[in-house]
Design a protein around this motif. Structure first.
Motif, PDB file in Angstrom:
ATOM      1  N   LYS A  63      -5.950   8.133  -7.022  1.00 19.14           N
ATOM      2  CA  LYS A  63      -6.039   7.598  -5.658  1.00 19.14           C
ATOM      3  C   LYS A  63      -5.033   6.486  -5.431  1.00 19.14           C
ATOM      4  CE  LYS A  63     -10.306   6.431  -5.134  1.00 19.14           C
ATOM      5  NZ  LYS A  63     -11.610   6.025  -4.594  1.00 19.14           N
ATOM      6  N   GLY A  64      -4.796   5.681  -6.455  1.00 23.04           N
ATOM      7  CA  GLY A  64      -3.836   4.590  -6.330  1.00 23.04           C
ATOM      8  C   GLY A  64      -2.451   5.087  -5.952  1.00 23.04           C
ATOM      9  N   THR A  65      -2.078   6.237  -6.503  1.00 17.97           N
ATOM     10  CA  THR A  65      -0.777   6.820  -6.181  1.00 17.97           C
ATOM     11  C   THR A  65      -0.699   7.169  -4.705  1.00 17.97           C
ATOM     12  OG1 THR A  65      -0.593   7.703  -8.415  1.00 17.97           O
ATOM     13  CG2 THR A  65       0.821   8.698  -6.735  1.00 17.97           C
ATOM     14  N   LEU A  66      -1.767   7.748  -4.164  1.00 15.57           N
ATOM     15  CA  LEU A  66      -1.789   8.071  -2.728  1.00 15.57           C
ATOM     16  C   LEU A  66      -1.700   6.812  -1.882  1.00 15.57           C
ATOM     17  CD1 LEU A  66      -4.444  10.897  -2.252  1.00 15.57           C
ATOM     18  CD2 LEU A  66      -1.970  11.078  -2.210  1.00 15.57           C
ATOM     19  N   PHE A  67      -2.474   5.806  -2.256  1.00 19.00           N
ATOM     20  CA  PHE A  67      -2.468   4.579  -1.466  1.00 19.00           C
ATOM     21  C   PHE A  67      -1.121   3.867  -1.546  1.00 19.00           C
ATOM     22  CE2 PHE A  67      -7.107   5.071  -1.694  1.00 19.00           C
ATOM     23  CZ  PHE A  67      -7.392   4.957  -0.343  1.00 19.00           C
ATOM     24  N   ARG A  68      -0.461   3.898  -2.706  1.00 23.95           N
ATOM     25  CA  ARG A  68       0.867   3.282  -2.803  1.00 23.95           C
ATOM     26  C   ARG A  68       1.891   4.052  -1.971  1.00 23.95           C
ATOM     27  NH1 ARG A  68      -0.867   2.426  -7.974  1.00 23.95           N
ATOM     28  NH2 ARG A  68       0.077   4.343  -8.786  1.00 23.95           N
ATOM     29  N   GLY A  69       1.746   5.364  -1.934  1.00 27.61           N
ATOM     30  CA  GLY A  69       2.709   6.187  -1.199  1.00 27.61           C
ATOM     31  C   GLY A  69       2.495   6.189   0.306  1.00 27.61           C
ATOM     32  N   PHE A  70       1.231   6.127   0.734  1.00 25.81           N
ATOM     33  CA  PHE A  70       0.937   6.296   2.161  1.00 25.81           C
ATOM     34  C   PHE A  70       0.212   5.110   2.787  1.00 25.81           C
ATOM     35  CE2 PHE A  70       1.088  10.540   0.244  1.00 25.81           C
ATOM     36  CZ  PHE A  70       2.134  11.076   0.969  1.00 25.81           C
ATOM     37  N   GLY A  71      -0.249   4.174   2.001  1.00 25.96           N
ATOM     38  CA  GLY A  71      -0.930   3.000   2.547  1.00 25.96           C
ATOM     39  C   GLY A  71      -2.410   3.218   2.777  1.00 25.96           C
ATOM     40  N   ASP A  72      -2.736   4.206   3.578  1.00 26.28           N
ATOM     41  CA  ASP A  72      -4.127   4.517   3.878  1.00 26.28           C
ATOM     42  C   ASP A  72      -4.228   5.954   4.377  1.00 26.28           C
ATOM     43  OD1 ASP A  72      -3.076   4.389   6.441  1.00 26.28           O
ATOM     44  OD2 ASP A  72      -4.236   2.652   7.067  1.00 26.28           O
ATOM     45  N   ARG A  73      -5.421   6.340   4.760  1.00 25.24           N
ATOM     46  CA  ARG A  73      -5.647   7.707   5.239  1.00 25.24           C
ATOM     47  C   ARG A  73      -4.789   8.028   6.459  1.00 25.24           C
ATOM     48  NH1 ARG A  73      -9.590   9.953   8.875  1.00 25.24           N
ATOM     49  NH2 ARG A  73      -9.952  12.129   8.345  1.00 25.24           N
ATOM     50  N   ILE A 115      -8.208  14.643  -2.166  1.00 28.81           N
ATOM     51  CA  ILE A 115      -6.781  14.941  -2.001  1.00 28.81           C
ATOM     52  C   ILE A 115      -6.026  14.566  -3.274  1.00 28.81           C
ATOM     53  CG2 ILE A 115      -4.688  14.336  -0.722  1.00 28.81           C
ATOM     54  CD1 ILE A 115      -6.568  13.949   1.736  1.00 28.81           C
ATOM     55  N   ALA A 116      -6.327  13.394  -3.816  1.00 28.03           N
ATOM     56  CA  ALA A 116      -5.674  12.957  -5.048  1.00 28.03           C
ATOM     57  C   ALA A 116      -5.965  13.931  -6.186  1.00 28.03           C
ATOM     58  CB  ALA A 116      -6.129  11.545  -5.414  1.00 28.03           C
ATOM     59  N   ALA A 117      -7.209  14.356  -6.316  1.00 32.89           N
ATOM     60  CA  ALA A 117      -7.582  15.294  -7.375  1.00 32.89           C
ATOM     61  C   ALA A 117      -6.850  16.621  -7.207  1.00 32.89           C
ATOM     62  CB  ALA A 117      -9.093  15.502  -7.379  1.00 32.89           C
ATOM     63  N   ALA A 118      -6.777  17.127  -5.971  1.00 35.72           N
ATOM     64  CA  ALA A 118      -6.096  18.400  -5.717  1.00 35.72           C
ATOM     65  C   ALA A 118      -4.601  18.297  -6.015  1.00 35.72           C
ATOM     66  CB  ALA A 118      -6.316  18.826  -4.269  1.00 35.72           C
ATOM     67  N   ALA A 119      -4.024  17.106  -5.797  1.00 38.84           N
ATOM     68  CA  ALA A 119      -2.601  16.901  -6.052  1.00 38.84           C
ATOM     69  C   ALA A 119      -2.323  16.556  -7.514  1.00 38.84           C
ATOM     70  CB  ALA A 119      -2.065  15.792  -5.149  1.00 38.84           C
ATOM     71  N   GLY A 120      -3.379  16.293  -8.265  1.00 43.69           N
ATOM     72  CA  GLY A 120      -3.204  15.952  -9.668  1.00 43.69           C
ATOM     73  C   GLY A 120      -2.702  14.542  -9.893  1.00 43.69           C
ATOM     74  N   VAL A 121      -3.023  13.640  -8.962  1.00 44.64           N
ATOM     75  CA  VAL A 121      -2.629  12.234  -9.084  1.00 44.64           C
ATOM     76  C   VAL A 121      -3.856  11.356  -8.867  1.00 44.64           C
ATOM     77  CG1 VAL A 121      -0.270  12.678  -8.288  1.00 44.64           C
ATOM     78  CG2 VAL A 121      -2.008  12.019  -6.632  1.00 44.64           C
TER      79      VAL A 121
END
Length: 77
Positions: free
Chosen positions: A12-22, A4-10
Motif C-alpha cells: 500500500k505504501g508504494t501506491l500512496f507514494r506514487g499517487f498520494g491517495d485514492r 489494488i496493491a495486492a492485485a498489483a503485487g506491491v
C-alpha cells in the motif's frame, strides 16, 4: 487501496507514494484512459480529428457513453 496493491503485487505504501491517495489513483487511471481520445481529437482523422466541426466531434467522442435508453428517449421527443 489494499486490494489494488495486492492485485498489483506491491505494498500500500508504494501506491500512496506514487499517487498520494485514492483520488490521485483514480485521476491517473482516468487520464490514462482518456489519452487515446485526446490524441484522436487533437490530430486524428474524421470523425474525431481537427477538421471535423465541433458538434460532430462531440457526438462521435461521447456517443458510446450517452447512447443509452435516456438518449434515445430524448432524441425521439
Amino acid at each position: 487501496m489494499a486490494d489494488i496493491a495486492a492485485a498489483a503485487g506491491v505494498g500500500k505504501g508504494t501506491l500512496f507514494r506514487g499517487f498520494g491517495d485514492r483520488t490521485g489513483l483514480i485521476r491517473a487511471l482516468h487520464e490514462s484512459r482518456l489519452e487515446p481520445l485526446r490524441q484522436a481529437v487533437a490530430g486524428g482523422p474524421r470523425p474525431l480529428g481537427p477538421a471535423t466541426p465541433s458538434i460532430s466531434t462531440s457526438n462521435a467522442g461521447t456517443g458510446p457513453w450517452f447512447s443509452g435508453p435516456a438518449a434515445a428517449a430524448s432524441s425521439s421527443a
